[in-house]
Design a protein around this motif. Sequence first.
Motif, PDB file in Angstrom:
ATOM      1  N   SER A 143       0.809  -1.221   0.000  1.00 55.94           N
ATOM      2  CA  SER A 143       0.000   0.000   0.000  1.00 55.94           C
ATOM      3  C   SER A 143       0.837   1.263   0.000  1.00 55.94           C
ATOM      4  O   SER A 143       0.303   2.359   0.125  1.00 55.94           O
ATOM      5  N   GLY A 144       2.129   1.128  -0.073  1.00 58.46           N
ATOM      6  CA  GLY A 144       3.022   2.283  -0.153  1.00 58.46           C
ATOM      7  C   GLY A 144       3.028   3.121   1.106  1.00 58.46           C
ATOM      8  O   GLY A 144       3.224   2.624   2.214  1.00 58.46           O
ATOM      9  N   THR A 145       2.769   4.399   0.936  1.00 58.25           N
ATOM     10  CA  THR A 145       2.826   5.355   2.045  1.00 58.25           C
ATOM     11  C   THR A 145       1.800   5.037   3.123  1.00 58.25           C
ATOM     12  O   THR A 145       2.059   5.251   4.311  1.00 58.25           O
ATOM     13  N   MET A 146       0.664   4.503   2.753  1.00 52.85           N
ATOM     14  CA  MET A 146      -0.379   4.189   3.738  1.00 52.85           C
ATOM     15  C   MET A 146       0.109   3.151   4.749  1.00 52.85           C
ATOM     16  O   MET A 146      -0.238   3.230   5.930  1.00 52.85           O
ATOM     17  N   ASP A 147       0.898   2.176   4.326  1.00 51.79           N
ATOM     18  CA  ASP A 147       1.442   1.190   5.261  1.00 51.79           C
ATOM     19  C   ASP A 147       2.402   1.818   6.253  1.00 51.79           C
ATOM     20  O   ASP A 147       2.507   1.383   7.399  1.00 51.79           O
TER      21      ASP A 147
END
Length: 109
Positions: A77-81
């Motif tokens: 999830s990229g930045t969300m993770d």
Amino acid sequence: MADQNDLYKYFEPTVQHNTLALSNIHTLTSWGVGTAAGILGLTGWNGFIFFLLSWVVISAAVLTIKCEGKPSVFFKSGTMDVVGTPVLNTLLSYVLVWTLMHALVYIYD
């Protein structure tokens, strides 16, 4: 339906290892920040503002240092993770350590 390249984009054991390492970073820093907030005697909203400021600094450090500015390479999830997902668990650990340290330091005031 997912694209064929998206199905094999991530190697699951590596993503799990990265997620575990990120979880350890967030947990240990929440303990450290909670200890600092308790010793400094922060109460009420000041303690939560201190947590939010430290969360921004820690997340920015992880994004720039550990992820080299490309979190989508390391997490699905990229930045969300990195920024959004673990905030509630980390907040609970922070509040626990914050209140414990505040009680230990200021119990006889």
